[in-house]
Every structure is written in C-alpha cells, then in structure tokens.
Motif scaffolding. Structure first.
Motif, PDB file in Angstrom:
ATOM      1  N   GLY A 395       0.835  -1.194   0.000  1.00 36.97           N
ATOM      2  CA  GLY A 395       0.000   0.000   0.000  1.00 36.97           C
ATOM      3  C   GLY A 395       0.870   1.245   0.000  1.00 36.97           C
ATOM      4  O   GLY A 395       1.754   1.392   0.853  1.00 36.97           O
ATOM      5  N   ALA A 396       0.623   2.137  -0.972  1.00 43.46           N
ATOM      6  CA  ALA A 396       1.415   3.372  -1.025  1.00 43.46           C
ATOM      7  C   ALA A 396       1.287   4.129   0.299  1.00 43.46           C
ATOM      8  O   ALA A 396       2.267   4.667   0.825  1.00 43.46           O
ATOM      9  N   GLY A 397       0.073   4.143   0.861  1.00 46.10           N
ATOM     10  CA  GLY A 397      -0.173   4.910   2.079  1.00 46.10           C
ATOM     11  C   GLY A 397       0.651   4.410   3.259  1.00 46.10           C
ATOM     12  O   GLY A 397       1.131   5.195   4.082  1.00 46.10           O
ATOM     13  N   GLU A 398       0.833   3.103   3.331  1.00 41.88           N
ATOM     14  CA  GLU A 398       1.588   2.532   4.444  1.00 41.88           C
ATOM     15  C   GLU A 398       3.069   2.953   4.359  1.00 41.88           C
ATOM     16  O   GLU A 398       3.695   3.293   5.369  1.00 41.88           O
ATOM     17  N   VAL A 399       3.602   2.955   3.149  1.00 41.72           N
ATOM     18  CA  VAL A 399       5.014   3.343   2.967  1.00 41.72           C
ATOM     19  C   VAL A 399       5.165   4.849   3.201  1.00 41.72           C
ATOM     20  O   VAL A 399       6.127   5.303   3.844  1.00 41.72           O
ATOM     21  N   GLU A 400       4.188   5.616   2.715  1.00 38.65           N
ATOM     22  CA  GLU A 400       4.243   7.076   2.936  1.00 38.65           C
ATOM     23  C   GLU A 400       4.215   7.381   4.432  1.00 38.65           C
ATOM     24  O   GLU A 400       4.979   8.222   4.926  1.00 38.65           O
ATOM     25  N   SER A 401       3.349   6.693   5.151  1.00 40.35           N
ATOM     26  CA  SER A 401       3.234   6.951   6.588  1.00 40.35           C
ATOM     27  C   SER A 401       4.536   6.581   7.309  1.00 40.35           C
ATOM     28  O   SER A 401       4.996   7.299   8.207  1.00 40.35           O
ATOM     29  N   ALA A 402       5.170   5.480   6.894  1.00 45.13           N
ATOM     30  CA  ALA A 402       6.459   5.104   7.510  1.00 45.13           C
ATOM     31  C   ALA A 402       7.512   6.167   7.201  1.00 45.13           C
ATOM     32  O   ALA A 402       8.307   6.543   8.072  1.00 45.13           O
ATOM     33  N   LEU A 403       7.517   6.667   5.965  1.00 45.73           N
ATOM     34  CA  LEU A 403       8.500   7.701   5.610  1.00 45.73           C
ATOM     35  C   LEU A 403       8.280   8.965   6.444  1.00 45.73           C
ATOM     36  O   LEU A 403       9.236   9.592   6.911  1.00 45.73           O
ATOM     37  N   ARG A 404       7.003   9.320   6.629  1.00 48.84           N
ATOM     38  CA  ARG A 404       6.706  10.549   7.390  1.00 48.84           C
ATOM     39  C   ARG A 404       7.107  10.422   8.858  1.00 48.84           C
ATOM     40  O   ARG A 404       7.260  11.423   9.545  1.00 48.84           O
ATOM     41  N   ASP A 405       7.268   9.188   9.337  1.00 48.77           N
ATOM     42  CA  ASP A 405       7.744   8.989  10.714  1.00 48.77           C
ATOM     43  C   ASP A 405       9.208   9.399  10.866  1.00 48.77           C
ATOM     44  O   ASP A 405       9.702   9.542  11.980  1.00 48.77           O
ATOM     45  N   HIS A 406       9.914   9.548   9.751  1.00 47.44           N
ATOM     46  CA  HIS A 406      11.333   9.942   9.835  1.00 47.44           C
ATOM     47  C   HIS A 406      11.407  11.446  10.132  1.00 47.44           C
ATOM     48  O   HIS A 406      10.726  12.240   9.473  1.00 47.44           O
ATOM     49  N   VAL A 445      12.509   2.493   6.150  1.00 45.45           N
ATOM     50  CA  VAL A 445      11.258   1.776   5.832  1.00 45.45           C
ATOM     51  C   VAL A 445      11.467   0.270   5.989  1.00 45.45           C
ATOM     52  O   VAL A 445      10.624  -0.431   6.567  1.00 45.45           O
ATOM     53  N   ALA A 446      12.600  -0.234   5.492  1.00 45.29           N
ATOM     54  CA  ALA A 446      12.865  -1.685   5.566  1.00 45.29           C
ATOM     55  C   ALA A 446      12.871  -2.167   7.015  1.00 45.29           C
ATOM     56  O   ALA A 446      12.429  -3.267   7.320  1.00 45.29           O
ATOM     57  N   GLU A 447      13.368  -1.330   7.914  1.00 44.20           N
ATOM     58  CA  GLU A 447      13.440  -1.732   9.325  1.00 44.20           C
ATOM     59  C   GLU A 447      12.084  -1.653  10.024  1.00 44.20           C
ATOM     60  O   GLU A 447      11.801  -2.425  10.918  1.00 44.20           O
ATOM     61  N   ARG A 448      11.269  -0.692   9.641  1.00 44.29           N
ATOM     62  CA  ARG A 448      10.004  -0.501  10.363  1.00 44.29           C
ATOM     63  C   ARG A 448       8.880  -1.368   9.813  1.00 44.29           C
ATOM     64  O   ARG A 448       8.051  -1.868  10.564  1.00 44.29           O
ATOM     65  N   LEU A 449       8.800  -1.491   8.488  1.00 44.45           N
ATOM     66  CA  LEU A 449       7.753  -2.323   7.880  1.00 44.45           C
ATOM     67  C   LEU A 449       8.391  -3.660   7.530  1.00 44.45           C
ATOM     68  O   LEU A 449       8.940  -4.301   8.392  1.00 44.45           O
ATOM     69  N   SER A 450       8.305  -4.072   6.257  1.00 42.40           N
ATOM     70  CA  SER A 450       9.011  -5.277   5.816  1.00 42.40           C
ATOM     71  C   SER A 450      10.021  -4.850   4.776  1.00 42.40           C
ATOM     72  O   SER A 450       9.817  -3.851   4.084  1.00 42.40           O
ATOM     73  N   VAL A 451      11.056  -5.661   4.627  1.00 39.64           N
ATOM     74  CA  VAL A 451      12.111  -5.325   3.661  1.00 39.64           C
ATOM     75  C   VAL A 451      11.523  -5.162   2.254  1.00 39.64           C
ATOM     76  O   VAL A 451      11.898  -4.270   1.510  1.00 39.64           O
TER      77      VAL A 451
END
Ligand code: MCA
Ligand code: AMP
Length: 481
Positions: A395-406, A445-451
């Motif tokens: 999901g694009a949204g899931e990756v975007e949200s992980a990026l915004r956590d940085h 992202v690889a560390e927080r979600l899945s690789v």
C-alpha cells in the motif's frame, strides 16, 4: 471431510513427502509433530507464526489448523511497526518460533519441536477430543488464517479466511490443474501469503502431492528440484526465462503456474519456447483466494487468466454501477462471488462495508475485460495506491506513513513505477526538511515495515504536484518515474 485430507493416510507416504528448504519430512512425521503442537495451542485465541520457509513453520501452521486455532503468519522480516500492529490486531497470544528463539515483549514464545510422539497410537500426544489422539475436525466456517494484506492507506488489514474457503479453492484448483497425489509440487515462495502458504503448502497436504520448498525461488533451485508442478510469481518466471539452462531443465515438468501479478507476454512466450510448454496463468487475491485460471486441459492464452474456477462467479461493473458487456473490449471493475471468498476483515467494519456490494458481491478493485468466450484479462488496478512488486501487495499509504515517521521527512508520495524485474518498483518522492539520503530512508522503511516494502528509489523533491484540492497527482509522478 478433513481440511488436510492427505495428512492422515490413504495417499501413501514417503520419508521425503515434504522437503522444506532441505529438511525432509514424511507426512506422518509432520502429523505427529503438529499434533503435539496442537495440544499446546488448543483454546488460544490465535497462533502467530514467524513464517520463515522452514519445517517449523509448516509444523506450526498445521498444528494451529488441527487445533482449530486461527493461524496468523507473520512476515519474518517485518519491522516493529508492522509486527506490533499485526500481533495486537489479531489478538495472538502465542508466537511459534524455533526452539531457543526469543520473541518480543507481550507475546509468549511457543517453540516448535519437529519430533512428536505418534498421533494415532492411543492418544499419546495428549490431544483432546477423540480416540487415537487426533483432533476432531473443526467446523468449516471456523477461521483457518488471518492474513494481513495492504490496503491503499493505513496499516494492513487482517483478512479472515475460513477453512471452507481453503478447501473449496484447493479442490477447484486441483480440478483446473489436474493436480493429484502423483505430482511433486516445487516452489520457493514466502509462507505468509496465499500463494506460498495456502496453495503451496496446504495444496500438497490436501491433494497428496509431494512438496519441495526450495527456500528461495531462484532459477537454479527450481531447475534442480525435478518437480512436475511449479508455482512462481512473474518475477520468478522472468528470472527463469532469462536463465536458459534453468528454463530448459523445467521441460520435463507437467505444469508451470504463474500468479500474484500479471505475467508479461514476452515472458510467457519465452518460457513456452524454452520449456516446450505454455505456462498456466491464474488470478487471485488474499481476500478471495484463487478465482480465475486457465486449465491444464484448456487453452493457455498469453495475457489472459482464463475462466472462473469451480463455484466462482464473476461480473464486470462500470463506473456507473451498470453491468459491462462481455465483449472482450469493455473494461469494468471485476466483482466476485463464491465459496472461496473470505469472511471479512478483522476489526474493520468500514472496510467491510466498502468491500461488498448491496447484492453480496466482493469488489476486487481490479479492472478487467471478459471475452465472449468467458476468458478474463486483468487490465490493471482501479487505484494507483496499491502496488504489486515482485508479487507482493504494497500500500502506497503505508510506505508514505512510515517515511513521514522519519524526523527529516516533511512529506512523501509513493508510486509503483514500471519495472522489468519486479513488475512495479516502489518509488518514493520525498520532501526533506533536514539532512537525509535516499539510502537512509530506504533502510528506515525496511526496518520498520518489511524489507520488501522498502522504496527501491527515493527522489528528493522541493514540492509534490497537487490538484486544487491539495491531493497529490500520482499520475504525474508516475510519468516522471
Ligand atoms: C535488500 N535486502 C535488504 C535491504 N535491501 N535487507 C534489509 N534492508 C534493505 N534495505 C535484502 C533482502 O532482505 C533479501 O535478503 C535480499 O536483500 C534481496 O531482497 P529483494 O530484492 O526484496 O529480493 P528479491 O530477490 O528481489 O525478491 C524477488 C522475489 C520476491 C523472490 C520474487 O519478491 C518474492 O518472494 N515474491 C513473492 C511474493 C508473493 O509470494 N506474493 C504472493 C501474494 P535475503 O535474500 O536474505 O532474504 S498472494 C497473492 O498475490 C494472491 C493470492 C495470488 O494471486 O497469488
Ligand atoms: P494479494 O492480496 O497480495 O493477493 O494481491 C492481489 C492482487 O494481485 C489482485 O487484486 C491483483 O491486482 C493482483 N493479481 C493477482 N494475480 C494476478 C494476475 N494473474 N494478473 C494480474 N494481477 C494479478
């Protein structure tokens, strides 16, 4: 009838009935070990399984199924954000791991032993409920799996897969592919999705075919496995097709099956030329299991996923909600009904309401064409925000949200750019407000979600293209990518 019909005799057995990444097991050994495990999980609300491609994973999954406890496969590389969400949302209290392995706070480790006492010799396994120690078959409507899968936004959703759906789908596929106990199934797909786990493991335990899981789905491993039936995602098949000697080694196989994403026509044709047989392509979804396929005894048309499998009904609906003609040209949203469908998303009333039509059809979100001969062609997805990369749904949204956590990211937009190897590659457009590199963001992202959800490319930009409502114009980003 039992879900895993071939597990308990009648289909013959062999010391190498299952070979999982080099570890050979007979079906009896699996049954004994899984029955012993079932005794320890019976009554638990859900059993999470750290789903590496191992004999322990297969044993844990079968143990959960024997005990009638919903199994929650956890991607082995999932980072804390994804993992914590899945464990909390699913309500799992136990996590099956290898002996000696630690788990995380808040979940109890359940070590999986590969030896178990005889399951059918006087109840010695301690399993309750029947003579001989075997479990009574749980009701067909009980949940077999909670499979987490990405939506366009937010955290993944847990799809509740009933045992009856698994049984109906495996039987329909066995019919479509003439899949029997004579087969040796070979694949190296991950064991936390429908493709590798439901088809790729339970399929063998229902049809009685042998199973060789190659650990990784590499061309060399497929070529060396000497199977009759091979499963792969298009990325795997395109790598096989690019390796001429590996592809030629598959010429003795009975059936090569592709699914999880569109198989490019040139890959189809090259595989057919090198192996002497056209691949079977089938279409599916976590929520529906595999619903449309070409058949072993039918036409295998490049670019087409064939006909609905036994029991499944399909229809195409236009944007206005009206039916679309089956003329081989007019596109519509593909909607499905039948016995292979899931029972809904766990804890997601809104998503459930959106997923079903008033008259009970499931909206796939895929855009398709159906020909007058009934053959289905998947044209694409209605939303640009669901990406398929290497067969993984992201999901694009899931990756975007992980990026915004940085801390150095002000905003981010993610798209799936066409990619010759992966089908689509995750590309992130990021507005940074501090010093940060693309590699750092990828690793974050690889560390927080899945690789496999990490961006393959990060483009640092000053602004994102937006429409008058402030919505990011992803089509423009795709054109750039
Ligand atoms: C790379 N690696 C990293 C990083 N980058 N690790 C940490 N941080 C990073 N930044 C590591 C990876 O962990 C991996 O290590 C290795 O580098 C290669 O990673 P990757 O490039 O992702 O692997 P790949 O070889 O390119 O993967 C291609 C693949 C894979 C094998 C085809 O995408 C795959 O298995 N796809 C299958 C997906 C699937 O089964 N989908 C079914 C969904 P290491 O090598 O140690 O692991 S079910 C479905 O769709 C429906 C129902 C249906 O129709 O089937
Ligand atoms: P997943 O939930 O990971 O199972 O992903 C399901 C999605 O994969 C479907 O909604 C389709 O978009 C895609 N998909 C699966 N099989 C095919 C196929 N043979 N051709 C095109 N898309 C496919």
């Amino acid at each position: 009838m039992r879900l895993l019909t071939a597990l308990e005799g009648g289909f013959g057995d062999a010391a190498d009935a299952l070979v999982i990444d080099g570890h050979a097991m007979s079906r009896e050994q699996l049954l004994n070990a899984a029955t012993a495990l079932a005794g320890r999980v019976a009554g638990a609300p859900a059993l999470a399984v750290l789903a590496r491609p191992t004999a322990e994973t297969v044993t844990a999954v079968v143990g959960g199924l024997l005990a009638g406890v919903p199994v929650v496969p956890l991607p082995p590389d999932s980072g804390p954000k994804e993992r914590e969400y899945i464990l909390r949302d699913s309500g799992a209290t136990l996590l099956a791991v290898r002996p000696g392995e630690q788990t995380w706070e808040g979940i109890e480790a359940l070590p999986v032993e590969l030896t178990g006492r005889a399951a059918r010799s006087g109840g010695s396994s301690g399993a309750p409920g029947s003579a001989g120690g075997a479990y009574p078959e749980p009701a067909p409507e009980r949940t077999a799996f909670v499979l987490y899968t990405s939506g366009t936004t937010g955290a993944p959703k847990g799809a509740l897969i009933p045992r009856s759906a698994v049984a109906a789908d495996l039987d329909a596929l066995a019919a479509a592919w003439q899949w029997t106990a004579e087969d040796t199934l070979v694949h190296g797909l991950p064991l936390f999705h429908v493709h590798g786990l439901v088809l790729g493991v339970l399929g063998a335990l229902r049809t009685g075919s042998k199973l060789v899981h190659t650990g990784r789905p590499t061309p060399g491993a497929y070529a060396g496995a000497r199977g009759s039936l091979y499963f792969g995602v298009p990325t795997v098949w395109s790598r096989v097709a690019a390796d001429e000697s590996a592809a030629r080694a598959l010429s003795g196989a009975r059936l090569l099956v592709s699914g999880s994403a569109p198989l490019p026509v040139p890959v189809f044709e090259r595989l057919a030329a090198l192996t002497g047989q056209a691949p079977i392509e089938r279409y599916g979804m976590t929520e529906t299991l595999i619903t449309v396929s070409t058949r072993a005894d039918g036409e295998r048309r490049p670019g087409s996923v064939g006909l609905p499998v036994e029991g499944v009904r399909t229809r195409l609906v236009g944007e206005d909600g009206a039916p679309v003609p089956r003329d081989g040209e007019t596109v519509g949203e593909l909607q499905l009904a039948g016995p292979t469908l899931f029972a809904g998303y766990l804890n997601r009333p809104e998503a459930n309401a959106e997923s079903w039509t008033a008259d009970g059809w499931f909206r796939t979100g895929d855009v398709a064409v159906i020909g007058p001969d009934g053959f289905h062609r998947i044209v694409g997805r209605a939303s640009v925000d669901l990406i398929k990369s290497g067969g993984y749904r992201i999901g694009a949204g899931e990756v975007e949200s992980a990026l915004r956590d940085h801390p150095a990211v002000a905003d981010a937009a993610v798209v799936g750019a066409p990619d010759a190897d992966l089908g689509q590659a995750v590309v992130a457009y990021v507005i940074a407000e501090g010093e940060v590199t693309g590699e750092q963001l990828t690793a974050f992202v690889a560390e927080r979600l899945s690789v496999h959800k990490r961006p393959r490319r990060v483009v640092l930009v000053d602004e994102l293209p937006r429409n008058a409502m402030g919505k990011v114009l992803k089509k423009q980003l795709l054109d750039r990518a």
